[in-house]
Design an enzyme around this catalytic site. Structure first.
Site, PDB file in Angstrom:
ATOM      1  N   LYS A 196       0.946 -20.968  -6.874  1.00 41.45           N
ATOM      2  CA  LYS A 196      -0.210 -21.797  -6.479  1.00 41.45           C
ATOM      3  C   LYS A 196      -1.241 -20.883  -5.819  1.00 41.45           C
ATOM      4  O   LYS A 196      -1.094 -20.493  -4.679  1.00 41.45           O
ATOM      5  CB  LYS A 196       0.188 -22.903  -5.509  1.00 41.45           C
ATOM      6  CG  LYS A 196      -0.986 -23.880  -5.305  1.00 41.45           C
ATOM      7  CD  LYS A 196      -1.009 -24.584  -3.987  1.00 41.45           C
ATOM      8  CE  LYS A 196      -1.663 -23.840  -2.855  1.00 41.45           C
ATOM      9  NZ  LYS A 196      -3.116 -23.562  -2.979  1.00 41.45           N
ATOM     10  N   GLY A 205      -0.782 -15.855   4.037  1.00 43.57           N
ATOM     11  CA  GLY A 205      -1.817 -16.723   4.584  1.00 43.57           C
ATOM     12  C   GLY A 205      -1.771 -16.686   6.099  1.00 43.57           C
ATOM     13  O   GLY A 205      -1.315 -15.706   6.690  1.00 43.57           O
ATOM     14  N   SER A 206      -2.205 -17.764   6.722  1.00 43.76           N
ATOM     15  CA  SER A 206      -2.289 -17.768   8.188  1.00 43.76           C
ATOM     16  C   SER A 206      -0.917 -17.976   8.819  1.00 43.76           C
ATOM     17  O   SER A 206      -0.002 -18.552   8.206  1.00 43.76           O
ATOM     18  CB  SER A 206      -3.220 -18.888   8.644  1.00 43.76           C
ATOM     19  OG  SER A 206      -2.627 -20.141   8.386  1.00 43.76           O
ATOM     20  N   GLU A 230       3.702 -13.188   4.902  1.00 41.37           N
ATOM     21  CA  GLU A 230       2.736 -12.164   5.328  1.00 41.37           C
ATOM     22  C   GLU A 230       1.586 -12.919   5.965  1.00 41.37           C
ATOM     23  O   GLU A 230       0.921 -13.703   5.286  1.00 41.37           O
ATOM     24  CB  GLU A 230       2.197 -11.382   4.123  1.00 41.37           C
ATOM     25  CG  GLU A 230       3.204 -10.544   3.397  1.00 41.37           C
ATOM     26  CD  GLU A 230       3.751  -9.413   4.214  1.00 41.37           C
ATOM     27  OE1 GLU A 230       3.188  -9.102   5.283  1.00 41.37           O
ATOM     28  OE2 GLU A 230       4.752  -8.838   3.789  1.00 41.37           O
ATOM     29  N   CYS A 253      -6.299  -9.278   6.156  1.00 39.15           N
ATOM     30  CA  CYS A 253      -5.325  -9.417   7.241  1.00 39.15           C
ATOM     31  C   CYS A 253      -5.168  -8.082   7.958  1.00 39.15           C
ATOM     32  O   CYS A 253      -4.700  -8.020   9.085  1.00 39.15           O
ATOM     33  CB  CYS A 253      -4.007  -9.965   6.745  1.00 39.15           C
ATOM     34  SG  CYS A 253      -3.315  -9.043   5.407  1.00 39.15           S
ATOM     35  N   GLU A 304      -7.066 -14.225  15.763  1.00 41.94           N
ATOM     36  CA  GLU A 304      -7.627 -13.742  14.509  1.00 41.94           C
ATOM     37  C   GLU A 304      -8.901 -14.505  14.154  1.00 41.94           C
ATOM     38  O   GLU A 304      -8.932 -15.726  14.232  1.00 41.94           O
ATOM     39  CB  GLU A 304      -6.598 -13.915  13.384  1.00 41.94           C
ATOM     40  CG  GLU A 304      -7.069 -13.336  12.067  1.00 41.94           C
ATOM     41  CD  GLU A 304      -5.979 -13.316  11.006  1.00 41.94           C
ATOM     42  OE1 GLU A 304      -5.321 -14.350  10.826  1.00 41.94           O
ATOM     43  OE2 GLU A 304      -5.809 -12.268  10.360  1.00 41.94           O
TER      44      GLU A 304
HETATM   45  C1  UN1 Z   1      -4.611  -8.441   2.980  1.00 40.61           C
HETATM   46  O1  UN1 Z   1      -5.650  -8.397   3.606  1.00 40.61           O
HETATM   47  O2  UN1 Z   1      -3.928  -9.490   2.960  1.00 40.61           O
HETATM   48  O3  UN1 Z   1      -4.330  -2.597   3.073  1.00 40.61           O
HETATM   49  C2  UN1 Z   1      -4.112  -7.348   2.137  1.00 40.61           C
HETATM   50  C3  UN1 Z   1      -5.297  -3.231   2.663  1.00 40.61           C
HETATM   51  C4  UN1 Z   1      -5.243  -3.793   1.262  1.00 40.61           C
HETATM   52  C5  UN1 Z   1      -4.450  -5.049   1.257  1.00 40.61           C
HETATM   53  C6  UN1 Z   1      -4.893  -6.083   2.257  1.00 40.61           C
HETATM   54  N1  UN1 Z   1      -4.667  -2.828   0.373  1.00 40.61           N
HETATM   55  O4  UN1 Z   1      -6.284  -3.423   3.349  1.00 40.61           O
END
Ligand code: UN1
Length: 496
Positions: free
Chosen positions: A176, A229-230, A251, A285, A386
């Site tokens: 999804k 996601g969050s 993650e 992230c 965040e």
């Molecule tokens: C993300 O923001 O969820 O290391 C992944 C990095 C990228 C991946 C980011 N290769 O900034």
């Protein structure tokens, strides 16, 4: 202009959603540009997709892993051919600049070639048995149907991090994609199908979290869930999956710090901060959202940073001159706006940006001015929570030890960066920073696919993508082969 309409991919067929509902995928740089109409799926659609994946698993798991890997290799080649086309489609639906969407497709290409090699590894172990004429080994087995829920910020790379290792391991998948960026998942899966992936091995159910994500997490035939996601949603996913002991790989958020010591190469640290904080419009992230600067260089660093931030060219990611694209949607703009207000009310000093851009062409999209706060204290919410937007905080510190303490004083633990020329401090930081990733003299963004990716504390639940993803998508089987032709009892007959 008429826009294309997409269906769900279930058992190799394009099926409109049972729900009869759909949503529009808009270009965040220009909301009058409709990228496509996608199914707003519900539990019935998820059930069909899971049934198709379950059926396909019966045969896919028996395809030799090197053969499965060949399909991934071919997928990598097709992605290379289609890189520009898919990058442009991604910029249109997600907003980030073309150089970055090319990078996103490249990350999927890297993942394809890396994981394709795994088809001839997937190593297990052999070990001596305690009994004579008995052979002992461990082998990796696929887990079955895997559900995947992916975010909008890396709309092709992150699905590839999940799909490719799951597939090479012999699993079948229901994915999804985020409702903001489904097209890039469709493009990725199109490449897989064109490379020869059999029907039903990957199924796409588009839609929203509560209607399409939740039933996927809860479906009894889905054996594992991978979510990016969050932390807020990740917690819900984990709790729901826990009801039937379903493994979950999470993650989640970050509040990543770049530390700049006073012996650092200042220009390099500035380049790193700018790229780490405003690359992908701060919507990674791994984005730098705290810059910890040692007192001796703080004033100079801050002045130079602000000067460069003010010069950043914000605009449509499809235009060559643009350095910072739009935020993905109104909700993200609201979050950035909210945190600007919070920071101001906490006494942080607004040094650049701080507001939505609405003049001229900005008015048709979701643009936010690159924002810098100075005078931020580690206990402020702007230094702990965040934002996921183009907002960065400058925090001053006295000693190296204090910097490590501040960096670690948050609930997240994804990425960290240290700028210094002192090798002793570099290795001390590598040892002491509480994070899944530490960079020395490089920004907090830019992980490569063949290393472990993930974080500690509220960022993750112990799993890693990248080099360790196979560990999540396989389960171990211990195998004993007794060729003694007699009953041998472990722990008993070996005592003689
Ligand atoms: C993300 O923001 O969820 O290391 C992944 C990095 C990228 C991946 C980011 N290769 O900034």
């Amino acid at each position: 202009m008429a826009h294309p309409t997409y269906s769900n991919l279930i058992g190799g067929e394009w099926l409109p959603p049972k729900s009869g509902k759909s949503f529009l995928n808009l270009n965040p740089a220009d909301h009058s540009d409709v990228v496509g109409e996608f199914p707003a799926s519900g539990a019935d659609d998820v059930a069909l997709a899971v049934a198709a994946a379950k059926k396909a698993f019966a045969t896919w798991r028996l395809v030799p892993a090197p053969k499965r890997a060949e399909i991934l290799y071919k997928t990598g080649q097709l992605l290379q051919e289609r890189k520009e086309q898919y990058a442009r489609a991604m910029t249109r639906e997600m907003g980030k600049v073309l150089a970055e969407t090319r990078g996103d497709v490249q990350e999927a290409i890297d993942e394809a070639f890396y994981v394709a090699g795994e088809g001839r590894r997937l190593f297990g172990q052999t070990t001596p048995s305690e009994l004579q004429n008995k052979f002992a080994m461990s082998v990796r087995m696929p887990v079955g149907v895997v559900g995947m829920i992916t975010p909008w910020n890396f709309p092709m790379a992150i699905p590839s991090w999940k799909l490719f290792p799951a597939l090479v391991s012999g699993n079948t998948c229901v994915i999804k994609p985020a409702e903001d960026t489904p097209l890039s998942t469709y493009n990725l899966v199109q490449a897989l199908m064109d490379a020869g992936l059999p029907p039903g091995v990957v199924n796409i159910v588009a839609g929203f979290g509560p209607d399409a994500g939740a039933p996927l997490v809860e479906h009894k035939d889905v054996r594992a869930i991978s979510f990016t996601g969050s932390s807020e949603i990740g917690s819900i996913v984990a709790q729901r999956a826990a009801a039937n002991f379903k493994p979950v790989s999470l993650e989640m958020g970050g509040k990543n710090a770049q530390i700049v010591l006073d012996d650092a190469n200042l220009e390099l640290a500035l380049d790193g901060a700018l790229w780490g904080a405003f690359g992908t419009t701060g919507q990674r992230c791994t984005a730098t959202s705290r810059i910890l600067v040692q007192k001796g260089i703080a004033a100079e660093f801050s002045a130079k940073l602000v000067e460069r931030v003010k010069r950043l060219r914000v605009g449509s990611g499809l235009e060559d001159a643009t350095e910072v694209g739009p935020q993905v949607n109104d909700q993200q703009i609201e979050t950035s706006t909210k945190y600007v207000e919070i920071a101001k009310s906490e006494g942080a000093k607004l040094l650049a940006g701080g507001e939505r851009l609405t003049d001229g062409a900005y008015g048709t999209g979701t643009f936010f001015a690159p924002t810098v706060f100075g005078g931020v204290k580690p206990e402020m919410r702007i230094a702990r929570e965040e934002v996921f937007g183009p907002v960065v905080s400058l925090i001053e510190f006295d000693s190296f030890e204090e910097a490590i303490e501040i960096a670690n004083s948050i609930e997240y633990g994804l990425s960290t960066a240290l700028y210094t020329r002192d090798v002793n401090k570099a290795f001390t930081a590598i040892r002491d920073l509480e994070a899944g990733i530490t960079y020395i003299n490089a920004p907090t963004i830019g992980a490569e696919v063949h290393l472990p990716f993930g974080g500690v504390k509220q960022t993750g639940n112990g799993h890693r993508e990248g080099s360790q993803a196979i560990d999540f998508y396989t389960t171990w089987k211990a195998v004993y082969v007794d060729y003694s032709d007699k009953l041998q009892r472990a722990q008993i007959d070996n005592a003689e």
